[in-house]
Design an enzyme around this catalytic site. Sequence first.
Site, mmCIF file in Angstrom:
data_model
loop_
_atom_site.group_PDB
_atom_site.id
_atom_site.type_symbol
_atom_site.label_atom_id
_atom_site.label_comp_id
_atom_site.label_asym_id
_atom_site.label_seq_id
_atom_site.Cartn_x
_atom_site.Cartn_y
_atom_site.Cartn_z
ATOM 1 N N GLY A 108 0.817 -1.229 0.000
ATOM 2 C CA GLY A 108 0.000 0.000 0.000
ATOM 3 C C GLY A 108 0.839 1.262 0.000
ATOM 4 O O GLY A 108 0.408 2.304 0.486
ATOM 5 N N GLY A 109 2.029 1.170 -0.591
ATOM 6 C CA GLY A 109 2.974 2.296 -0.557
ATOM 7 C C GLY A 109 2.648 3.437 -1.501
ATOM 8 O O GLY A 109 3.349 4.444 -1.516
ATOM 9 N N THR A 156 -6.011 0.210 13.105
ATOM 10 C CA THR A 156 -6.676 1.476 13.439
ATOM 11 C C THR A 156 -7.363 1.457 14.804
ATOM 12 O O THR A 156 -7.780 0.389 15.279
ATOM 13 C CB THR A 156 -7.729 1.771 12.341
ATOM 14 O OG1 THR A 156 -8.615 2.783 12.804
ATOM 15 C CG2 THR A 156 -8.574 0.555 12.018
ATOM 16 N N ASP A 157 -7.536 2.655 15.377
ATOM 17 C CA ASP A 157 -8.284 2.785 16.641
ATOM 18 C C ASP A 157 -9.765 2.462 16.447
ATOM 19 O O ASP A 157 -10.491 2.248 17.427
ATOM 20 C CB ASP A 157 -8.114 4.199 17.242
ATOM 21 C CG ASP A 157 -8.571 5.338 16.332
ATOM 22 O OD1 ASP A 157 -8.985 5.068 15.190
ATOM 23 O OD2 ASP A 157 -8.509 6.502 16.781
ATOM 24 N N GLU A 158 -10.213 2.436 15.176
ATOM 25 C CA GLU A 158 -11.642 2.202 14.925
ATOM 26 C C GLU A 158 -12.083 0.796 15.333
ATOM 27 O O GLU A 158 -13.272 0.547 15.508
ATOM 28 C CB GLU A 158 -11.979 2.463 13.450
ATOM 29 C CG GLU A 158 -11.657 3.900 13.067
ATOM 30 C CD GLU A 158 -12.384 4.410 11.848
ATOM 31 O OE1 GLU A 158 -13.453 3.885 11.514
ATOM 32 O OE2 GLU A 158 -11.872 5.353 11.228
ATOM 33 N N TYR A 213 -15.739 -1.188 7.531
ATOM 34 C CA TYR A 213 -14.296 -0.922 7.488
ATOM 35 C C TYR A 213 -13.646 -1.385 8.797
ATOM 36 O O TYR A 213 -12.676 -2.165 8.784
ATOM 37 C CB TYR A 213 -14.024 0.577 7.260
ATOM 38 C CG TYR A 213 -12.596 0.986 7.619
ATOM 39 C CD1 TYR A 213 -11.509 0.506 6.889
ATOM 40 C CD2 TYR A 213 -12.332 1.850 8.699
ATOM 41 C CE1 TYR A 213 -10.190 0.860 7.225
ATOM 42 C CE2 TYR A 213 -11.030 2.211 9.034
ATOM 43 C CZ TYR A 213 -9.964 1.714 8.293
ATOM 44 O OH TYR A 213 -8.671 2.056 8.627
ATOM 45 N N LYS A 218 -10.925 -4.453 9.490
ATOM 46 C CA LYS A 218 -9.587 -4.240 10.077
ATOM 47 C C LYS A 218 -9.446 -5.087 11.347
ATOM 48 O O LYS A 218 -8.391 -5.694 11.586
ATOM 49 C CB LYS A 218 -9.360 -2.757 10.399
ATOM 50 C CG LYS A 218 -9.229 -1.850 9.198
ATOM 51 C CD LYS A 218 -8.041 -2.157 8.287
ATOM 52 C CE LYS A 218 -6.707 -1.935 8.924
ATOM 53 N NZ LYS A 218 -5.590 -2.114 7.956
HETATM 54 N N1 LIG Z 1 -5.496 7.173 7.354
HETATM 55 C C1 LIG Z 1 -5.660 7.016 8.652
HETATM 56 O O1 LIG Z 1 -6.013 7.967 9.370
HETATM 57 C C2 LIG Z 1 -5.384 5.676 9.293
HETATM 58 C C3 LIG Z 1 -5.431 5.575 10.685
HETATM 59 C C4 LIG Z 1 -5.137 4.339 11.277
HETATM 60 C C5 LIG Z 1 -4.803 3.246 10.501
HETATM 61 N N2 LIG Z 1 -4.791 3.366 9.148
HETATM 62 C C6 LIG Z 1 -4.427 2.175 8.359
HETATM 63 O O2 LIG Z 1 -3.220 2.491 7.662
HETATM 64 C C7 LIG Z 1 -3.188 1.823 6.403
HETATM 65 C C8 LIG Z 1 -2.942 2.840 5.300
HETATM 66 O O3 LIG Z 1 -3.997 3.805 5.307
HETATM 67 P P1 LIG Z 1 -4.035 4.998 4.259
HETATM 68 O O4 LIG Z 1 -4.872 6.063 4.834
HETATM 69 O O5 LIG Z 1 -2.665 5.276 3.785
HETATM 70 O O6 LIG Z 1 -4.839 4.306 3.070
HETATM 71 P P2 LIG Z 1 -5.008 4.709 1.533
HETATM 72 O O7 LIG Z 1 -6.407 4.373 1.175
HETATM 73 O O8 LIG Z 1 -4.518 6.096 1.297
HETATM 74 O O9 LIG Z 1 -3.996 3.728 0.784
HETATM 75 C C9 LIG Z 1 -4.188 2.343 0.723
HETATM 76 C C10 LIG Z 1 -3.325 1.792 -0.394
HETATM 77 O O10 LIG Z 1 -3.471 0.358 -0.397
HETATM 78 C C11 LIG Z 1 -3.565 -0.073 -1.744
HETATM 79 N N3 LIG Z 1 -4.323 -1.351 -1.756
HETATM 80 C C12 LIG Z 1 -5.604 -1.540 -1.375
HETATM 81 N N4 LIG Z 1 -5.956 -2.828 -1.529
HETATM 82 C C13 LIG Z 1 -4.845 -3.469 -2.018
HETATM 83 C C14 LIG Z 1 -4.578 -4.820 -2.398
HETATM 84 N N5 LIG Z 1 -5.527 -5.780 -2.322
HETATM 85 N N6 LIG Z 1 -3.332 -5.131 -2.843
HETATM 86 C C15 LIG Z 1 -2.375 -4.171 -2.946
HETATM 87 N N7 LIG Z 1 -2.595 -2.873 -2.618
HETATM 88 C C16 LIG Z 1 -3.810 -2.530 -2.163
HETATM 89 C C17 LIG Z 1 -4.310 1.053 -2.471
HETATM 90 O O11 LIG Z 1 -4.091 1.021 -3.874
HETATM 91 C C18 LIG Z 1 -3.720 2.294 -1.789
HETATM 92 O O12 LIG Z 1 -2.589 2.765 -2.481
HETATM 93 C C19 LIG Z 1 -4.523 1.085 6.282
HETATM 94 O O13 LIG Z 1 -4.326 -0.250 6.625
HETATM 95 C C20 LIG Z 1 -5.429 1.786 7.301
HETATM 96 O O14 LIG Z 1 -6.406 0.902 7.799
HETATM 97 C C21 LIG Z 1 -5.075 4.545 8.522
#
Ligand SMILES: NC(=O)c1ccc[n+]([C@@H]2O[C@H](COP(=O)([O-])OP(=O)(O)OC[C@H]3O[C@@H](n4cnc5c(N)ncnc54)[C@H](O)[C@@H]3O)[C@@H](O)[C@H]2O)c1
Length: 337
Positions: free
Chosen positions: A8-9, A128-130, A152, A156
């Site tokens: 997910g980079g 996530t905290d959710e 969601y 998670k």
């Molecule tokens: N954004 C927040 O505030 C937050 C808070 C706590 C935890 N998180 C967790 O952090 C992680 C990243 O969140 P984010 O906000 O950067 O998300 P994002 O939606 O910006 O990015 C997610 C990325 O994952 C890729 N992806 C999705 N499904 C995929 C698959 N099956 N195979 C390969 N790639 C895939 C997407 O193309 C995207 O680039 C997630 O796991 C999320 O649950 C996010």
Amino acid sequence: MNKIVVTGGLGFIGSNLIELLLEKNFYVINIDSCGYASSSYNFNQYNKIKNYKFVKVDLNNKSKVLKILNTHKPKGIFHLAASTHVDRSIENPKDFITNNILATYNLLESIREYSKINKKYKLIHVSTDEIYGDLVKGKASENSYINPSSPYAASKASSNHLVTSYVRTFKLNAVITNSSNNYGPRQHPEKLIPKLIYNILNSKNLPIYGSGNNIREWMYVKDHCNALLKIFKKGKKGQIYNIGSGKLVSNLYLSKKILNLSRKKKILKKDIKIIHVKDRVGHDFRYSLNSLKLKKKIKWKNKTNLTNGLIKTLDWYFKNQNFFKEFKKNDITRRIG
Ligand SMILES: NC(=O)c1ccc[n+]([C@@H]2O[C@H](COP(=O)([O-])OP(=O)(O)OC[C@H]3O[C@@H](n4cnc5c(N)ncnc54)[C@H](O)[C@@H]3O)[C@@H](O)[C@H]2O)c1
């Protein structure tokens, strides 16, 4: 050179994490399926450097994921790939089962195979905290009841349980992190803060769900990434670490603050208002994390206060308005869920 896989980079947190890992001289292999929330903005520059490799792969393709692990033999796997927007999970829960539960299962199975040829690796499962659900008062610690409200959050929570089971049953070397809400550069403008900034830059009113009294704990994304790196270095197998800033504010307070900051910085072209729109169904009222374990055991400290973090964030989106062109306009403006 230590090799790290980030899943997910091309997403929000993953891209910020990769920047940090490259600064620290790691070799990074970025696996992303290039979904609607991903973006290569500012990222193509990395394709020219020798310690960065991008591979377009869906994590549900287990054989490809296993091949990447066996070829590169990473010491660390940071798993961030997921479907992440609560409103979309209300509209179409299935994507969340596929990308959060099944994809994590496939990654775990790949790591199980990989661990037969390389024992020196660690999986950081980013969550996530959710998962703790609505907390009317108090803070959720790592032992708190898991009580997700949205598809969601449930997906998670399921992925966390899968990781825990693979540690216990198959002895995988993994840790789980549960972070509070992040903000900063390169977040898809369907999410609250970049959406507010997008509207400010386009002289549109700021829509707030319901009363706007819902409370979230906000953390600048680089602080989260620093915590992840420290947990990679010091975290213990099978442990769960909450990552929170301790800064809790309501959505209404946050929106007013961003509006005031953009007035001060003269980003606002014409005056706009905050408008209250129909609330999200099942909207959690409040999240709050107890992050003492991280502070004591990992010696992590949150560095960026909310005002400074928001100023940095506003500046970034102001200077990088082409970032918004990476996404379909409909994905930014359409009300989902
Ligand atoms: N954004 C927040 O505030 C937050 C808070 C706590 C935890 N998180 C967790 O952090 C992680 C990243 O969140 P984010 O906000 O950067 O998300 P994002 O939606 O910006 O990015 C997610 C990325 O994952 C890729 N992806 C999705 N499904 C995929 C698959 N099956 N195979 C390969 N790639 C895939 C997407 O193309 C995207 O680039 C997630 O796991 C999320 O649950 C996010």
